[in-house]
Design a protein around this motif. Structure first.
Motif, PDB file in Angstrom:
ATOM      1  N   CYS A 142       0.932  -1.192   0.068  1.00  0.00           N
ATOM      2  CA  CYS A 142      -0.028   0.115   0.017  1.00  0.00           C
ATOM      3  C   CYS A 142       0.904   1.401  -0.127  1.00  0.00           C
ATOM      4  CB  CYS A 142      -0.894  -0.166   1.203  1.00  0.00           C
ATOM      5  SG  CYS A 142      -2.114  -1.138   1.292  1.00  0.00           S
ATOM      6  N   ASP A 143       0.181   2.319  -0.585  1.00  0.00           N
ATOM      7  CA  ASP A 143       0.726   3.750  -0.523  1.00  0.00           C
ATOM      8  C   ASP A 143      -0.001   4.022   0.715  1.00  0.00           C
ATOM      9  OD1 ASP A 143       2.748   3.657  -2.312  1.00  0.00           O
ATOM     10  OD2 ASP A 143       1.409   4.515  -3.849  1.00  0.00           O
ATOM     11  N   THR A 262      -4.099   3.658   0.473  1.00  0.00           N
ATOM     12  CA  THR A 262      -4.621   2.955  -1.043  1.00  0.00           C
ATOM     13  C   THR A 262      -3.514   1.952  -1.492  1.00  0.00           C
ATOM     14  OG1 THR A 262      -5.604   3.857  -3.148  1.00  0.00           O
ATOM     15  CG2 THR A 262      -3.631   4.677  -2.401  1.00  0.00           C
ATOM     16  N   LYS A 264      -1.191   0.148  -3.499  1.00  0.00           N
ATOM     17  CA  LYS A 264      -0.059   0.663  -4.616  1.00  0.00           C
ATOM     18  C   LYS A 264      -0.161   0.301  -5.962  1.00  0.00           C
ATOM     19  CE  LYS A 264       4.054   0.351  -2.705  1.00  0.00           C
ATOM     20  NZ  LYS A 264       4.586   1.667  -2.487  1.00  0.00           N
ATOM     21  N   ARG A 265       0.026   1.371  -6.864  1.00  0.00           N
ATOM     22  CA  ARG A 265      -0.135   1.180  -8.317  1.00  0.00           C
ATOM     23  C   ARG A 265       1.079   1.280  -8.898  1.00  0.00           C
ATOM     24  NH1 ARG A 265      -4.873   3.047  -6.043  1.00  0.00           N
ATOM     25  NH2 ARG A 265      -6.792   1.991  -6.663  1.00  0.00           N
ATOM     26  N   ASN A 274      -2.270   7.556  -7.160  1.00  0.00           N
ATOM     27  CA  ASN A 274      -2.584   7.643  -5.745  1.00  0.00           C
ATOM     28  C   ASN A 274      -2.446   8.758  -4.839  1.00  0.00           C
ATOM     29  OD1 ASN A 274      -2.764   4.646  -6.107  1.00  0.00           O
ATOM     30  ND2 ASN A 274      -0.901   4.067  -5.009  1.00  0.00           N
TER      31      ASN A 274
END
Length: 334
Positions: A142-143, A262, A264-265, A274
């Motif tokens: 996650c971020d 959120t 991670k992308r 993000n």
């Protein structure tokens, strides 16, 4: 039903649940540095050794009681400023400069962990269990960003139940939705409350966004150790995640930190998306917190007359009161 009995843990300024509690943001503790932290009435020295690992120890040197946060980090240990006694990462005295060999003394150490940009301390004598996390994001990278730091004039338990007080979403926030929660034990120290209704058919806003989701709008809470709550909110295609990490202060008041999360992308565009999502998440959290602020500065919580709408609150109170209780400042078993 009274909820301020001295025999209960819930809303008790002298007792709390054994578990993980946030201490300070990770970025506030550099390698080789030490910080003084008072957590649940107990004074600690928290430092980051040369390996980057965080250590937490009782604050005062067994020799004459000097605060170890006045000292310095050496390797993975810490040396007292006053007479230069050194303790290793296990809290064992390994050097007394005025003697040929160290004395058989030690300081109490506490388990630590880092997650979501925060340093957490395990409070209790039992072996640590799971760190708080968002159930939907378990095992997902996650971020995150740290949001608002705040204090409230009420107990952390009382502040957390606001998120499952279904009736106040209509009276305070004017949401045209019926919210009914389904409670489930998620972990031995965690309980979830998930919304099970759609509703809002008489609202133009709800009718406009209805095509965005096939089921009810997801709204769920997961409470860890009676002090940390994770919120999952949104339609099917996009969920917002907010963590409320709370700790009790003197006289049963609250200090808290919001954490916005959120998944991670990848890539540059994933990073940009993000940043936008985390900003939007913060706006969502601010919207819901704004209307309740005045209540939690003046409330004197004592649920004497529960109604049908309060069933989730009663379930949370029961969950907290079934946990292992520790005593303020001493951290001893109740």
């Amino acid at each position: 039903m009274h909820t301020t009995s001295p025999q209960l843990i819930f809303n008790n300024p002298q007792q709390f649940v054994q578990g993980w509690y946030w201490a300070l943001p990770s970025k506030k503790l550099k390698v080789g540095k030490v910080k003084a932290v008072t957590l649940l009435g107990r004074k600690l020295a928290i430092y980051r050794g040369n390996s980057g690992q965080v250590k937490a120890v009782d604050a005062h040197c067994p020799h004459m009681g000097a605060h170890l946060a006045e000292g310095k980090v050496e390797g993975e240990g810490i040396r007292c400023f006053f007479h230069n006694w050194k303790y290793d990462e296990r809290g064992i005295c390994v050097d007394v400069p005025s003697l040929e060999k160290p004395l058989p003394v030690c300081i109490k150490t506490w388990s630590t962990a880092e997650k979501y940009g925060m340093i957490w301390v395990w409070v209790g004598e039992d072996s640590p269990t799971a760190l708080p996390f968002v159930p939907e994001l378990e095992n997902i990278d996650c971020d995150y960003i740290l949001g608002t730091r705040f204090s409230k004039n009420c107990h952390p338990n009382v502040l957390l139940i606001n998120a499952i007080d279904a009736h106040h979403f209509n009276t305070v926030h004017n949401l045209p939705l019926e919210i009914v929660f389904d409670a489930q034990d998620f972990h031995s120290h965690a309980i979830t409350f998930s919304n099970t209704t759609r509703g809002g058919d008489d609202s133009l806003l709800i009718r406009l966004i209805r095509p965005l989701y096939q089921k009810e709008v997801t709204y769920s809470m997961c409470y860890w150790y009676g002090s940390t709550g994770t919120v999952t909110l949104g339609p099917d295609f996009l969920h917002f995640y907010i963590i409320f990490a709370l700790r009790m202060l003197e006289d049963g008041k609250t200090e808290g930190q919001t954490i916005l999360v959120t998944p991670k992308r990848r890539g540059f565009f994933g990073w940009v998306i993000n940043r936008l999502l985390l900003w939007l998440t913060q706006q969502v959290g601010n919207y819901f917190a704004k209307g309740d602020t005045q209540v939690f500065q003046t409330i004197q919580f004592d649920l004497k007359t529960p109604t049908k709408a309060d069933i989730s609150i009663l379930q949370f109170i029961q969950h907290v009161n079934q946990q292992k209780a520790l005593t303020w400042r001493t951290w001893e078993n109740n």
